[in-house]
Design a protein around this motif. Structure first.
Motif, PDB file in Angstrom:
ATOM      1  N   TYR A 181       0.833  -1.202   0.000  1.00  0.00           N
ATOM      2  CA  TYR A 181       0.000   0.000   0.000  1.00  0.00           C
ATOM      3  C   TYR A 181       0.870   1.256   0.000  1.00  0.00           C
ATOM      4  O   TYR A 181       0.584   2.219  -0.722  1.00  0.00           O
ATOM      5  N   GLN A 182       1.931   1.268   0.810  1.00  0.00           N
ATOM      6  CA  GLN A 182       2.790   2.459   0.808  1.00  0.00           C
ATOM      7  C   GLN A 182       3.569   2.576  -0.493  1.00  0.00           C
ATOM      8  O   GLN A 182       3.840   3.675  -0.968  1.00  0.00           O
ATOM      9  N   ALA A 183       3.883   1.439  -1.129  1.00  0.00           N
ATOM     10  CA  ALA A 183       4.559   1.488  -2.426  1.00  0.00           C
ATOM     11  C   ALA A 183       3.621   2.012  -3.507  1.00  0.00           C
ATOM     12  O   ALA A 183       4.016   2.815  -4.365  1.00  0.00           O
ATOM     13  N   THR A 184       2.359   1.576  -3.467  1.00  0.00           N
ATOM     14  CA  THR A 184       1.396   2.023  -4.466  1.00  0.00           C
ATOM     15  C   THR A 184       1.035   3.486  -4.281  1.00  0.00           C
ATOM     16  O   THR A 184       0.763   4.200  -5.257  1.00  0.00           O
ATOM     17  N   ALA A 185       1.033   3.959  -3.035  1.00  0.00           N
ATOM     18  CA  ALA A 185       0.792   5.383  -2.801  1.00  0.00           C
ATOM     19  C   ALA A 185       1.844   6.231  -3.512  1.00  0.00           C
ATOM     20  O   ALA A 185       1.549   7.316  -4.029  1.00  0.00           O
ATOM     21  N   ALA A 186       3.069   5.715  -3.563  1.00  0.00           N
ATOM     22  CA  ALA A 186       4.152   6.441  -4.239  1.00  0.00           C
ATOM     23  C   ALA A 186       4.209   6.148  -5.731  1.00  0.00           C
ATOM     24  O   ALA A 186       4.735   6.943  -6.505  1.00  0.00           O
ATOM     25  N   PHE A 187       3.664   4.988  -6.142  1.00  0.00           N
ATOM     26  CA  PHE A 187       3.725   4.564  -7.542  1.00  0.00           C
ATOM     27  C   PHE A 187       2.349   4.043  -7.949  1.00  0.00           C
ATOM     28  O   PHE A 187       2.112   2.843  -8.016  1.00  0.00           O
ATOM     29  N   PRO A 188       1.389   4.940  -8.223  1.00  0.00           N
ATOM     30  CA  PRO A 188       0.006   4.519  -8.487  1.00  0.00           C
ATOM     31  C   PRO A 188      -0.162   3.666  -9.741  1.00  0.00           C
ATOM     32  O   PRO A 188      -1.188   2.997  -9.884  1.00  0.00           O
ATOM     33  N   ALA A 189       0.822   3.665 -10.638  1.00  0.00           N
ATOM     34  CA  ALA A 189       0.705   2.889 -11.884  1.00  0.00           C
ATOM     35  C   ALA A 189       1.132   1.444 -11.696  1.00  0.00           C
ATOM     36  O   ALA A 189       1.560   0.788 -12.655  1.00  0.00           O
ATOM     37  N   MET A 190       1.000   0.906 -10.495  1.00  0.00           N
ATOM     38  CA  MET A 190       1.498  -0.424 -10.164  1.00  0.00           C
ATOM     39  C   MET A 190       0.907  -1.519 -11.058  1.00  0.00           C
ATOM     40  O   MET A 190       1.548  -2.536 -11.313  1.00  0.00           O
TER      41      MET A 190
END
Length: 444
Positions: free
Chosen positions: A267-276
């Motif tokens: 979740y914290q990674a996707t918050a920084a990289f929404p194009a996951m």
């Protein structure tokens, strides 16, 4: 404050719901609202049914507390503002989320609330530790490696669980609206949605959590929580689940809490990289993937001829869920054996999984494909060795591939009837026998 609106999204519960609790504490009257967004129709029939069941359960719970669930259909921000103005609400509360869709919704809602002079509060509730709640030293915006994140996450101060409202007062005269007819089920073995069912399963799971570290990879055993769908829709609170496991303590509960940490990590990674879901997190790992519609179709249908892969893919269709170890094996087979694009796997899992969401589904697919957060991106998994290790007597394979029910012992795991599209694909990255087994798909 006299009146507030709570916009439910992926927090379909009353227990430990910070947005609902904050509204009830601040306002005399509270309007629980869910907006059915037509743009999300048809993405996943399994999730649509689970959502309908969860909303039905939430409505019944709210009615027991003196209120109701107000249901509207349309663009969520427009409908929330329209209802807020109708009831004279001074504030709107919402659980913060991290997907690109959710972030755009929050930004639009913020602008519209400011324009209409309505206060907006974004509250935690979708994770144990909010994205951004812990940050790496040196000014980084998020953790890219799990181990240091896990250490920071474990030492962080977790928020207190929010109080469950005893009574909720709804403004008079509101047309609450109807839920649409429940969609048909595509997976006959799919778990039912709702906070009530989620709480029942959580209580039962906590009684059997002790041997989790030993059993959660054994595919034929019911050694995992199967709470992932309830976490995805917020029918259970991830914080409350983590707290309950911590209270039990021991190797099994600790291993389970670590999986919840992995969930927060993505979740914290996707918050920084929404194009996951669509772009490689680690560009260097995004290979020139093959395009082979026949091989992809055999994988989707569970007809590759590799028994454990076919068992996993058939479980996906039958239940809208797949065992965590089978997810690893099937994802690795698609990307590292057939050489097909991980994005095809993301889309197919999204099509069927009740627990499908951007951070966990896409983050884990990228991890397996070698484009994500894995520190060993070139690892591969031998599905035959994996099956022999985690389904030693073949019970899992025989359950979902009945054509092999009469095959004895480890012979059940040997490839059989390999279609030409699969056979030729296996020669692209290397034969099955060349791959060692390693690692684990991360899913509570």
């Amino acid at each position: 404050m006299r009146t507030a609106v709570v916009l439910f999204t992926r927090d379909l519960r009353v227990r430990d719901n910070p947005a609902l609790a904050a509204a009830c504490a601040a306002a005399e009257q509270v309007v629980p609202l869910f907006v059915l967004d037509p743009r999300l129709r048809g993405i996943s029939p399994n999730r649509a049914l689970f959502l309908h069941q969860s909303l039905t359960d939430l409505r019944e719970t709210l009615r027991r507390k003196g209120a109701d669930l107000v249901v509207r259909e349309g663009e969520p921000v427009a409908e929330a503002i329209r209802l807020a103005r109708e009831v004279g609400a001074e504030g709107i509360a919402l659980a913060a989320d991290v997907s690109g869709y959710a972030r755009r919704r929050e930004q639009r809602l913020d602008r519209e609330c400011e324009r209409h002079r309505i206060s907006l509060r974004l509250l935690p509730g979708t994770t144990v530790v909010p994205p951004g709640g812990v940050r790496p030293g040196g000014g980084g915006d998020h953790y890219r490696v799990f181990s240091p994140y896990h250490r920071a996450w474990e030492s962080a101060r977790w928020r207190d669980e929010a109080a469950t409202p005893h009574k909720i007062t709804l403004p008079p005269g509101i047309a609450v609206g109807r839920l649409p007819k429940a969609p048909d089920s595509e997976s006959p073995g799919a778990a039912p949605g709702g906070e009530s069912e989620g709480q029942r399963r959580l209580k039962a799971w906590l009684r059997h959590l002790g041997p989790y570290d030993d059993l959660h990879d054994q595919m034929a055993m019911d050694g995992t929580s199967r709470l992932s769908g309830y976490l995805r829709f917020g029918c259970v609170s991830p914080l409350a689940v983590a707290n309950a496991a911590r209270e039990i303590g021991g190797p099994g509960p600790d291993a389970f809490v670590r999986q919840l940490c992995w969930r927060d990590f993505y979740y914290q990674a996707t918050a920084a990289f929404p194009a996951m879901s669509t772009e490689a997190y680690r560009k260097a790992g995004d290979y020139r993937w093959r395009a082979d519609e026949d091989a992809l179709k055999h994988w989707q249908d569970g007809s590759t001829g590799v028994p454990v892969v076919d068992a996993g893919m058939r479980q996906l269709r039958a239940e809208g869920w797949m065992h965590n170890r089978a997810r690893l094996i099937t994802a690795s087979f698609l990307t590292k054996h057939l050489g097909l694009d991980w994005r095809d796997g993301v889309k197919w899992f999204f099509r069927w999984l009740i627990d499908g969401d951007v951070p966990n589904n896409s983050g884990n697919w990228q991890w397996v494909a070698g484009t994500g957060h894995d520190t060993r991106p070139h690892r591969r998994f031998n599905p035959i060795r994996q099956a022999e290790r985690f389904d030693p007597d073949g019970a899992y394979v025989r359950r979902y591939v009945p054509e092999l029910k009469s095959v004895d012992g480890k012979a059940v795991h040997q490839p059989w009837r390999l279609p030409e599209a699969v056979r030729s694909g296996l020669d692209y990255p290397g034969p099955l026998e060349s791959h060692r087994d390693d690692a684990v798909w991360l899913r509570p």
